[in-house]
Each structure stands twice: as structure tokens, then as C-alpha cells.
Enzyme design. Structure first.
Site, PDB file in Angstrom:
ATOM      1  N   ASP A   1     -10.765   1.621  -3.034  1.00 12.56           N
ATOM      2  CA  ASP A   1     -11.049   1.324  -1.822  1.00 12.56           C
ATOM      3  C   ASP A   1     -12.541   1.354  -1.581  1.00 12.56           C
ATOM      4  OD1 ASP A   1      -8.441   1.311  -0.742  1.00 12.56           O
ATOM      5  OD2 ASP A   1      -8.476   3.188   0.252  1.00 12.56           O
TER       6      ASP A   1
ATOM      7  N   ASP B   1       0.930  -1.346   0.028  1.00 16.79           N
ATOM      8  CA  ASP B   1      -0.133  -0.050  -0.123  1.00 16.79           C
ATOM      9  C   ASP B   1       1.017   1.252  -0.047  1.00 16.79           C
ATOM     10  OD1 ASP B   1      -2.448   1.533  -0.207  1.00 16.79           O
ATOM     11  OD2 ASP B   1      -3.162   0.393   1.695  1.00 16.79           O
TER      12      ASP B   1
END
Length: 777
Positions: free
Chosen positions: A544, A474
């Protein structure tokens, strides 16, 4: 295939040709990019004849009085020679001058590509044309590289500049690709958005001026993806001329389309010139990222097929490139930071019972990480959450016959961390000034070798001792300060590009050491969804936002340039954690099935009915996974109107999976036609819908029109009845030849319109969806 005759060059793929020639002046004139042509019998129809320079345009040289670069199609443009359009290359020499004049010196046709030194690029069998140009007034050399991938109809371009001057030169702009078109007939398609709102397709009809698609975030960004498309105004998904462009790069990028007063169109792409500069001393070289381009005269779908094949065959690497990807459960939306080993094991056992293959521990497993304001950078296991360590937990999961994955964010550090206490100077920032926080974190300075070495050592140690087979990498913030204390003041313009090169070095060192680990890139969802990251990761977390309605649009946008095997897609809980929207559980699955499937919900909170649905979803996906991940993907025009239709077809055209989703109900519209693409017109096919079951609660008080006793909504009686009675979906069963399905479409059973319901009625609510399986018989 690359051809060359009398300084006229042709780059030919299976269906396209890209042609240019060397003028008497030594400059490169672009002639053609489009459908495949033969030039053996002449090319003069492609040449724009020039006699006099128009008006106050500038003649290049008295020796060539009709030669004016402002109204010519060129292969490379610079400042100072009369071309007043956006340049591809902009230099400053030691004397402060900025005029460059690159002329042909020589060329080579290579059977393979040259190795790249600082950046990743494409790989595989291809011919390469290497053009060597020299500045007429300085000892500076420009190399243009053209790589031809015949089978997937893709040509790539990149450039390298070498300074042989005794004094340093400054690069102010050094782009990768320039394509000049001789007329404006285009619409421009770009893909914009923000966090949880990625890849919105924008369409603009080109008029005079400059259109810019770029990023200044330090990443390729979810604001503006580097994918760009030029298409004829009347081109559609299945018809018309379309040009697709992309860039193998993960940093600040720049794409521009300029329409001139002469109605010519220039396309440019490469590293963002805003804030960029790079000093080259004598003997030093700089290479640009590799730019991708493809052409189709059969519409946007065919253009996308070229892109997909190129990415799958010549960008994605490693053992996982062609392997079917596992179905995972991710812990994040189940627990966020609030978990321990016991909770995770319970979730894993429930997931295994449903058929899940990979258990992913998301954020919270390391340091003292119980919130997002601490412990980034401390990649040691939290002993309170994992008393026996990660390997002990991994063994417990593997005993369930599941693999284990883990979330990391190695480029970041929290102020509350051991790493920051020990090395506060390792962050990106300007000394003695306030450092901007993003997501409670700072960015580590990857331009510095000691920082890169530290990250590689920590992550390699983690992979060696944890037993994990999947990593989610990430990167949750963007850059503000773009500054490194390792660079002198006059070279701070190099920082962002040096950071990207440092990132690629780190990823290359780790992936070469652990090639069997499946790597999924993630950057606050789509903030780094690009071909550069796909050189190291086999898939990317698309957003997301797991809301099925939003995801349908987001995945639709990505499909223009990226294959389904690159899209990581999850089924999550409702109300959705990003939008609070409720969507049917089956729709959440059916959207996510067109990509790499995962689940991100607390299975313990699913009803017994939903758990059975999940088991059936996973069974269906496993049975058809290869085609859903690696098949040929087609969009329907209807997808731009709010109701999504798309279809994935197996490579042998014997099986297809058509997706239909209704975004908004329109009263008294019962009919629906399914658009089918990609079949073999000679085959005979059988179409069936994937069978579904519906809760009687979905019918509300309408259930009393068929119930022998009155059932009150939300009553105990309703819940009891719902346990024993489920409503079956309609059954579609149609047999016809491929040409009937493709050219006529499929008229589906009518949807419910308030005038009756039976086994032949399609129960199709808002956000309702279907998958139709089409099988050759």
C-alpha cells in the site's frame, strides 16, 4: 532426471543434485544437495561413517549399535527415535503416545505428478519420486513426494499421511520440507516488515540454536514472508553457494533453521504448528503444502533466476501467464470514497489521453459504501454513484477503448451491512464473546460451504453482469479469533488450515469460470504475497506504500523470490499519501516500471509538464513492456548500501534496462559507476540514458547564474520562465562489447557538485534516478 541404484536415489536438475539413500534400518539418510554430481561410479564419499554412538546420544536399536539419529542427516524426522532436533512430523496416537518410526516400504518413479486434492501446487512437465514409508508400530503411512523441474533447477517436496488405524490419530505437526546439512557455513536471509514496510531483508550469521521465521496472522503475512535463503557467508549476488526455499501456501507458515552442537544444520518449512492440530479417522488422509527449493553456486542472482522461472512457468496459470499486463489507472488515491460516475469518467478520459489501457474502480462502488465502516459483503452497485448500473458505466469506458476493472473484498463483512444483518453467524468468532474488529470489519467463515457458495455466487454474478476484465481481490485484516462454529471443540485446531482450503476452493471455482479475467491479489498490501495466491492471481499488489524510495526497497526484497511480472507497482501523487515525502515524478515512474505499471493519482491535478512526462513514460513502457515484465532481473551489491542499482535483460540478451537511484546525496561525489549484468560478452552494445527534462524550479536561485535577468524563487517570473524553458538531462552514449560493460562497468557522466553545470553534467538530486537502455547493435 531421477536415478535409483541399490536404494540410493538421485534427483538431478540441469545444474543441481539432491541425493539420499535407504539405510538397512529402513530410514532415509540425506547425502547431498548442491552442485550436480554423478553417482554411477560410487557414492560412498558422501556417507558419514559411524562406529559408536557419541556420549549420551541414543542408539536407535541394538541391531544397529552405531546408528544415532541425533547426529545424522535425515529426510524425515519424528519424535521418539533419538532425534532431539525439531521434527518434521509429530503425531499423537489413540493411546496418547507420540513416538513415530517411519521406515521405507516402497517407491515409484512417475513421469508426472499426482493430482493434489485439497491444495494448489506446481504444474508442468516433471518427474516425481514417490517414497512410501510405514510406521513400524502403527498402521499409518507416510508418502514423501519429490518433483524435479530440470530446466529451472527447482525441486519441490510435499508429504501426505494416511491413517489406516481403526482409531483416530492427531496431527500436531506436519511440515512439507526438511533438508539437513552436514556443516554450518551459512548466513540466513529472511524478509520481514509490516503494513507499508514490507520485505526488509535481514541477514543473520547462524550460530547454535533455533531460528524461526513464521506467521500467526492467518495469512502468509507482511510480518515474515515464507521466502527464506541460506547462503555461504562469503556468497554475494554473483558468487557463492545459495539455497532458496519457499512454500505454496497462503496461511500460517513456519520455517526453522536449527544449528546443533554437532555443527549440523536442519531446515524445515510447512504449516505453522503453533495452534495447529488435525484429526484423521480411519481411511482419511492429509496432504501438506508443496515446498520449493533451489540451489545456485553462482550467487543470489542466479538463485533468484531459478525461482523466477519456476514461478512464471509452473505456478502462475491462465491466459495472462505470459501476456503483457495492461497499464492501469486506479481511482483510490484520486478520490478515496468520494466519487460519482461523472468524476470517474473525467479521470478515465484524461487517463486515456495519456495512453492508459485499463480503468480500475477501487473501493466505494457498492452498497452504501462512503466510508470503511459499512457495506462490505453487499456486492450490489450503489445506484446513486452509478445510476445506470455497472454495465452502463463499463460501456462508457470501453467506448474510450479502455478496459474496466473493479476492487472487491469478498472474505470480509461490515457490521453495518445487509449481509451481516441476515447472517451474523457467518463471521469468524467465538459465540457469546466479544468479537474483535479489524479495519471495521469481520472475516467470513470460509470453512463453511454455505458461506463459500454465497461468495462464489455473488462474485460470479458481478463478473457476468459488469463487463469487467480485471479484479483486485483484497483482504484487509488479519485473524484474531481462530474459531468456527461449524467445527467441534476438539477440532478447532483445524480451523486455519480449513479456512485456507476454503479460500482456494472459492478462488478455483471463480477463476475456472472466468479464466480471461486478470486477477490481482491484494491483502493490506503484502500480507498475502505468496506462491499460493499466485496459483490463482497473475500479479499481487506489492505494498500500500507507493512512495518511490520505499517501493525501491520493497521491490528489491520481493525480487529475491518473485518475478517482476508478479509485482503490481503504481505511480502516485506527492507528497506521498503514506510518507508525505516528495520524490521526482520520473523517479516514481522509473521504480514502478520494473514491474506491472499502473498510476494512482488524479491526473487532473498534474501540471502540463507532468502530463507530457506521463505520456512519454507510458510510450516508453509500452515499447519495452515485455522485457520489463518478463526479462531476467539482476540486483547489484550497491543496492544494499542505499543507492539502488538493478538491471533487467531480455531473454535473447539483445536489450537491457539498467536502473540507478540515489537515495542520499553525498557532497563532492561526482563519479558513479553503473554495474551491468546479464549481457552476452560477444555482442557489441550501445548504451544510452532515457532522456529527461527538468524544471528550472529544481535549480532554485542557481538559475540566476545563467539567466540574463534576475528570477526570484517562487515568483510569477519563475513560473512563466518554467513554462517555456526546460533543462535537458545529460546524454550518455557509449559503445563497447558485452564483456567491457559487464566486467568493467560504466563510468557515468559526473553529477552536479556545486562547481559548474553544463550539458555533460548529471543533474542528480536526492531520490534522483535514471534508466539506461543497452541495445545490441
Amino acid at each position: 532426471m531421477i536415478t535409483q541404484n541399490d536404494k540410493v536415489f538421485g534427483l538431478h536438475t540441469k545444474n543441481t543434485s539432491y541425493c539420499f539413500r535407504v539405510l538397512e534400518s529402513g530410514h532415509l539418510e540425506h547425502l547431498h544437495y548442491g552442485r550436480k554430481i554423478r553417482m554411477e561410479d560410487g557414492y560412498l564419499p558422501l556417507v558419514e561413517e559411524r562406529t559408536f554412538v557419541e556420549g549420551n546420544a541414543i542408539a536407535y536399536d541394538n541391531q544397529y549399535p552405531g546408528l544415532s539419529f541425533e547426529n545424522m542427516c535425515l529426510e524425515v524426522s519424528t519424535l521418539g527415535t533419538g532425534d532431539v532436533r525439531e521434527p518434521m512430523v509429530q503425531l499423537t496416537y489413540a493411546d496418547g503416545s507420540t513416538t513415530s518410526d517411519f521406515r521405507y516400504d516402497s517407491h515409484e518413479i512417475l513421469e508426472e505428478m499426482e493430482d493434489r486434492e485439497t491444495l494448489p501446487g506446481s504444474y508442468g512437465t516433471c518427474e516425481t519420486l514417490k517414497m512410501k514409508l510405514k510406521d513400524a508400530n502403527h498402521n499409518v503411512w507416510l508418502y514423501l513426494y519429490y518433483q524435479v523441474y530440470e530446466e529451472c533447477d527447482v525441486i519441490t517436496r510435499s508429504a501426505k499421511i494416511v491413517n489406516e488405524e481403526k482409531e483416530a490419530i492427531q496431527l500436531n505437526r506436519f511440515l512439507s520440507n526438511q533438508v539437513d546439512f552436514d556443516e554450518n557455513r551459512f548466513e540466513l536471509l529472511t524478509f520481514h516488515g509490516s503494513w507499508t514496510n514490507e520485505m526488509n531483508r535481514d541477514t543473520v550469521s547462524l550460530t547454535h540454536g533455533i531460528y524461526v521465521n513464521d506467521s500467526k496472522t492467518g495469512t502468509s503475512s507482511n510480518r515474515s514472508n515464507p521466502l527464506m535463503i541460506l547462503k555461504d557467508e562469503d556468497a554475494s549476488e554473483d558468487y557463492g553457494d545459495c539455497y532458496g526455499f519457499n512454500l505454496i501456501y497462503s496461511g500460517n507458515h513456519f520455517e526453522a533453521v536449527e544449528v546443533t552442537g554437532y555443527e549440523k544444520v536442519r531446515f524445515l518449512s510447512g504449516i505453522q504448528p503453533n495452534g495447529f492440530s488435525y484429526e484423521l479417522n480411519m481411511g482419511e488422509a492429509f496432504e501438506s503444502p508443496e515446498a520449493i527449493m533451489t540451489f545456485s553456486h553462482e550467487g543470489l542472482n542466479e538463485m533468484s533466476h531459478h525461482m523466477h522461472a519456476f514461478v512464471q512457468d509452473h505456478v502462475v496459470r491462465g491466459p495472462w501467464r505470459t501476456k503483457e499486463r495492461p497499464i492501469l489507472i486506479n481511482s483510490w488515491e484520486s478520490f478515496y470514497f468520494d466519487y460519482n460516475q461523472s468524476k470517474l469518467l473525467k479521470l478515465a478520459k484524461q487517463a486515456k489521453s495519456a495512453g492508459v489501457e485499463l480503468f480500475v474502480i477501487d473501493d466505494g462502488w457498492f452498497g452504501e459504501r462512503n466510508s470503511d465502516d459499512c457495506s462490505l459483503g453487499d456486492w450490489d452497485v450503489n445506484p446513486k454513484k452509478f445510476p445506470g448500473g455497472l454495465m452502463d458505466f463499463t460501456k462508457k469506458i470501453k467506448a474510450l477503448d479502455m478496459e474496466v476493472g473493479i476492487w472487491i473484498e469478498p472474505e470480509m463483512v461490515n457490521e453495518k451491512s445487509k449481509l451481516y444483518e441476515e447472517h451474523p453467524d457467518w463471521i469468524v468468532g467465538i459465540p457469546n464473546q466479544r468479537q474483535a474488529l479489524g479495519r471495521n470489519q469481520y472475516i467470513l467463515d470460509l470453512t463453511r460451504s454455505e458461506v463459500r457458495d454465497h461468495i462464489v455466487a455473488k462474485i460470479c454474478a458481478l463478473l457476468e453482469t459488469s463487463g469487467v476484465s480485471y479484479v483486485k481481490w483484497d483482504m484487509n485484516r488479519i485473524f484474531t479469533d481462530q474459531y468456527s462454529i461449524s467445527l467441534p471443540a476438539n477440532r478447532q485446531g483445524e480451523f486455519m488450515h480449513r479456512y485456507v482450503m476454503g479460500l482456494y476452493e472459492v478462488l478455483g471455482r471463480i477463476t475456472s469460470r472466468f479464466p480471461e479475467v486478470l486477477l490481482e491479489s491484494c491483502a493490506a498490501s503484502g500480507n498475502r504475497f505468496d506462491l499460493g495466491m499466485l496459483c490463482y492471481s497473475q500479479q499481487i499488489w506489492a505494498s500500500d506504500n507507493t512512495d518511490a524510495v520505499c517501493r525501491a526497497r520493497i521491490q528489491y526484497g520481493y525480487s529475491y523470490g518473485y518475478p517482476m511480472s508478479a509485482l503490481a507497482c503504481h505511480v502516485s501523487s506527492c507528497p506521498n499519501h503514506q510518507t508525505l515525502r516528495n520524490t521526482p515524478f520520473e523517479t516514481r515512474f522509473q521504480v514502478a516500471a520494473f514491474g506491472v505499471l499502473g498510476y494512482e493519482c488524479n491526473i487532473a491535478e498534474l501540471s502540463s509538464f507532468e502530463l507530457e512526462q506521463m505520456k512519454e513514460q507510458i510510450r516508453f513502457y509500452k515499447e519495452n513492456r515485455k522485457n520489463l515484465q518478463f526479462g531476467t532481473f539482476y540486483r547489484s551489491e550497491d543496492s544494499t548500501k542505499g543507492n539502488y542499482q538493478w538491471i533487467t535483460v531480455s531473454k535473447d540478451q539483445r536489450k537491457a534496462y539498467a536502473f540507478l537511484m540515489q537515495k542520499e546525496i553525498h557532497a563532492h561525489h561526482a563519479a558513479c559507476k553503473l554495474k551491468v549484468r546479464g549481457l552476452n560478452k560477444e555482442f557489441i552494445y550501445e548504451l544510452k540514458n532515457r532522456p529527461l527534462k527538468f524544471s528550472i524550479k529544481d535549480f532554485g536561485s542557481l538559475v540566476n547564474t545563467v539567466s540574463p535577468v534576475h528570477i526570484k524563487k517562487d515568483s510569477i517570473a519563475e513560473s512563466i520562465a518554467d513554462r517555456f524553458v526546460k533543462m535537458d538531462s545529460e546524454k550518455e552514449h557509449k559503445v563497447a562489447s558485452g564483456d567491457v560493460f559487464m566486467y568493467g562497468g560504466v563510468k557515468l557522466r559526473p553529477s552536479f557538485c556545486g562547481v559548474g553545470y553544463n550539458e555533460n553534467t548529471r543533474f542528480f538530486t536526492e531520490y534522483g534516478s535514471r534508466i539506461y537502455v543497452i541495445q545490441a547493435i
